[in-house]
Design a protein around this motif. Structure first.
Motif, PDB file in Angstrom:
ATOM      1  N   LEU A  46      -8.554   3.155 -12.736  1.00 16.26           N
ATOM      2  CA  LEU A  46      -7.908   2.384 -11.675  1.00 16.26           C
ATOM      3  C   LEU A  46      -8.512   2.793 -10.340  1.00 16.26           C
ATOM      4  O   LEU A  46      -8.622   3.984 -10.043  1.00 16.26           O
ATOM      5  N   ALA A  47      -8.902   1.810  -9.537  1.00 22.13           N
ATOM      6  CA  ALA A  47      -9.523   2.091  -8.241  1.00 22.13           C
ATOM      7  C   ALA A  47      -8.689   1.519  -7.109  1.00 22.13           C
ATOM      8  O   ALA A  47      -8.053   0.470  -7.251  1.00 22.13           O
ATOM      9  N   VAL A  48      -8.712   2.221  -5.980  1.00 24.99           N
ATOM     10  CA  VAL A  48      -8.016   1.772  -4.779  1.00 24.99           C
ATOM     11  C   VAL A  48      -8.827   2.215  -3.573  1.00 24.99           C
ATOM     12  O   VAL A  48      -9.545   3.214  -3.631  1.00 24.99           O
ATOM     13  N   VAL A  49      -8.704   1.465  -2.477  1.00 27.08           N
ATOM     14  CA  VAL A  49      -9.410   1.784  -1.237  1.00 27.08           C
ATOM     15  C   VAL A  49      -8.360   1.983  -0.148  1.00 27.08           C
ATOM     16  O   VAL A  49      -7.550   1.085   0.122  1.00 27.08           O
ATOM     17  N   ALA A  50      -8.362   3.160   0.482  1.00 25.66           N
ATOM     18  CA  ALA A  50      -7.324   3.502   1.459  1.00 25.66           C
ATOM     19  C   ALA A  50      -7.950   3.890   2.790  1.00 25.66           C
ATOM     20  O   ALA A  50      -8.748   4.826   2.865  1.00 25.66           O
ATOM     21  N   CYS A  51      -7.582   3.173   3.829  1.00 24.25           N
ATOM     22  CA  CYS A  51      -8.028   3.485   5.180  1.00 24.25           C
ATOM     23  C   CYS A  51      -6.833   3.431   6.134  1.00 24.25           C
ATOM     24  O   CYS A  51      -5.813   2.809   5.827  1.00 24.25           O
ATOM     25  N   GLY A  52      -6.984   4.073   7.248  1.00 23.23           N
ATOM     26  CA  GLY A  52      -5.932   4.013   8.264  1.00 23.23           C
ATOM     27  C   GLY A  52      -4.644   4.670   7.800  1.00 23.23           C
ATOM     28  O   GLY A  52      -4.638   5.777   7.257  1.00 23.23           O
ATOM     29  N   GLU A  53      -3.537   3.955   7.995  1.00 23.29           N
ATOM     30  CA  GLU A  53      -2.209   4.498   7.701  1.00 23.29           C
ATOM     31  C   GLU A  53      -1.740   4.143   6.288  1.00 23.29           C
ATOM     32  O   GLU A  53      -0.574   3.804   6.086  1.00 23.29           O
ATOM     33  N   ARG A  54      -2.619   4.241   5.316  1.00 26.77           N
ATOM     34  CA  ARG A  54      -2.296   3.774   3.964  1.00 26.77           C
ATOM     35  C   ARG A  54      -2.050   4.902   2.966  1.00 26.77           C
ATOM     36  O   ARG A  54      -1.980   4.646   1.764  1.00 26.77           O
ATOM     37  N   LEU A  55      -1.930   6.131   3.431  1.00 23.54           N
ATOM     38  CA  LEU A  55      -1.757   7.258   2.514  1.00 23.54           C
ATOM     39  C   LEU A  55      -0.473   7.137   1.704  1.00 23.54           C
ATOM     40  O   LEU A  55      -0.496   7.151   0.462  1.00 23.54           O
TER      41      LEU A  55
END
Length: 366
Positions: A46-55
């Protein structure tokens, strides 16, 4: 456990490492349990991309994937460098050693066009387009946006891979069920798949097939492979696209419709499925399988039904009783949302979740 990868390993894009209920309910759960025992080495990626305030949002999504899934999970987390330590601190505390592994990656685009790709639509969103080229040793992958919540095992959407015919390389859900409120069929200035387009927030990929395929296109009579077609598509359509990488995927599958498997709306249920009246009939019958809280609805008061599910999963502690710690408090909150259009059909938000809890306890009993 896979460790955080040093950015020094990523000197250029092309040198990225690639390693990295009743009796019916009971028997369905028992079948899954037996399948896991007979396929112990099968792992879901499973892949996800997290940037900014997405923690926080990303961690909540990962928690939802872990709660019900049966086969082992490997998370491929693409995140800005400043988020890596926080992800590692949180994920290392997850109490499922052996069932869950993860690898952290920096956000990386082809060096000659990195700035252009990074600013396309939301920051870093177009990273998903390059996953088949980065994760070269991964055969199949489920990509999801950070605002996804799994209300049934990941195993169940993963099983769609076995339903692909010989030409299909990926699976997505329609962007809309009702053309009268569809965006693509009313406003798009570029080709798009089907009647209402497709939504790329949940995207199941046979990446081996993606890497091998030569795609028809409207730029040249010569078919192009995945790594060859992305930049020419962007150059041709960048002034006409609104939703960034999702639009590029729509263009690609418009020209190659035989390559797409379309799954029903309850596998990618969004506010558009209820804010104008309920228009996902499959969810009305079976419940929501994957909840997609786009438009930021987990974090404001515009759609309290979506926010209630998000808060319930975010606050659930692994190991607590799911009925008393998750289902019952959630149903009480959902009943407070009946003044909204989505709240009027709040039972679709908890129907499958209730079944998933029953199945989980049935597996444990088995």
């Amino acid at each position: 456990r896979c460790k955080n990868l040093s950015v020094s390993f990523w000197n250029s894009y092309w040198m990225l490492p690639s390693d990295v209920c009743g009796m019916n309910c009971f028997w369905e759960a028992a079948f899954r349990y037996d399948y896991m025992k007979t396929h112990p080495s099968e792992k879901m990626h499973l892949a996800v991309v997290a940037c900014g305030e997405r923690l926080e949002e990303t961690v909540t999504m990962l928690r939802s994937a872990i709660i019900f899934s049966i086969k082992p999970l490997h998370f491929h987390i693409f995140a800005e460098d400043q988020l890596h330590e926080s992800f590692k601190d949180i994920l290392d505390e997850f109490p499922y050693e052996g069932k869950v592994n993860y690898t952290l990656y920096p956000i990386t685009f082809p060096s000659e066009s990195a700035a252009e790709w990074k600013k396309l639509f939301k920051p870093c969103a177009s990273q998903r387009l390059f996953l088949p080229l980065i994760l070269r040793n991964v055969d199949s992958l489920l990509y999801v946006d950070t605002d996804i919540l799994f209300l049934r095992p990941v195993d169940d959407i993963w099983s769609f891979l076995r339903k692909f015919n010989s030409t299909q390389i990926a699976a997505m859900a329609p962007e809309h069920e009702e053309p009268r409120i569809g965006w693509y069929n009313r406003f798009a200035r570029h080709p798009y798949y089907g009647v209402t387009g497709i939504n790329s927030g949940v995207m199941l990929m046979n990446m081996t097939r993606i890497r091998r395929k030569y795609f028809k296109n409207d730029m040249t009579p010569v078919r192009l492979q995945w790594g060859e077609i992305l930049m020419p598509l962007l150059k041709k359509y960048k002034l006409n696209i609104t939703w960034g990488d999702q639009d590029l995927l729509n263009i690609m599958f418009f020209h190659n419709p035989e390559s797409l498997y379309v799954f029903p709306c309850q596998w990618n249920y969004r506010p558009d499925h209820c804010i104008y009246g309920s228009n996902c009939k499959a969810a009305e019958e079976e419940g929501i399988f994957i909840l997609h809280g786009n438009r930021g609805v987990y974090h404001d008061d515009k759609q309290p039904t979506f926010r209630a599910v998000y808060e319930a999963i975010k606050n659930y502690s692994f190991g607590d009783d799911l009925v008393h710690s998750l289902l019952q408090p959630l149903e009480q909150e959902l009943q407070k949302t009946t003044h909204t259009y989505c709240g009027r059909v709040y039972k679709v938000f908890i129907k499958q979740l209730t079944k998933s809890v029953r199945d989980l306890y049935a597996r444990r009993s088995k």
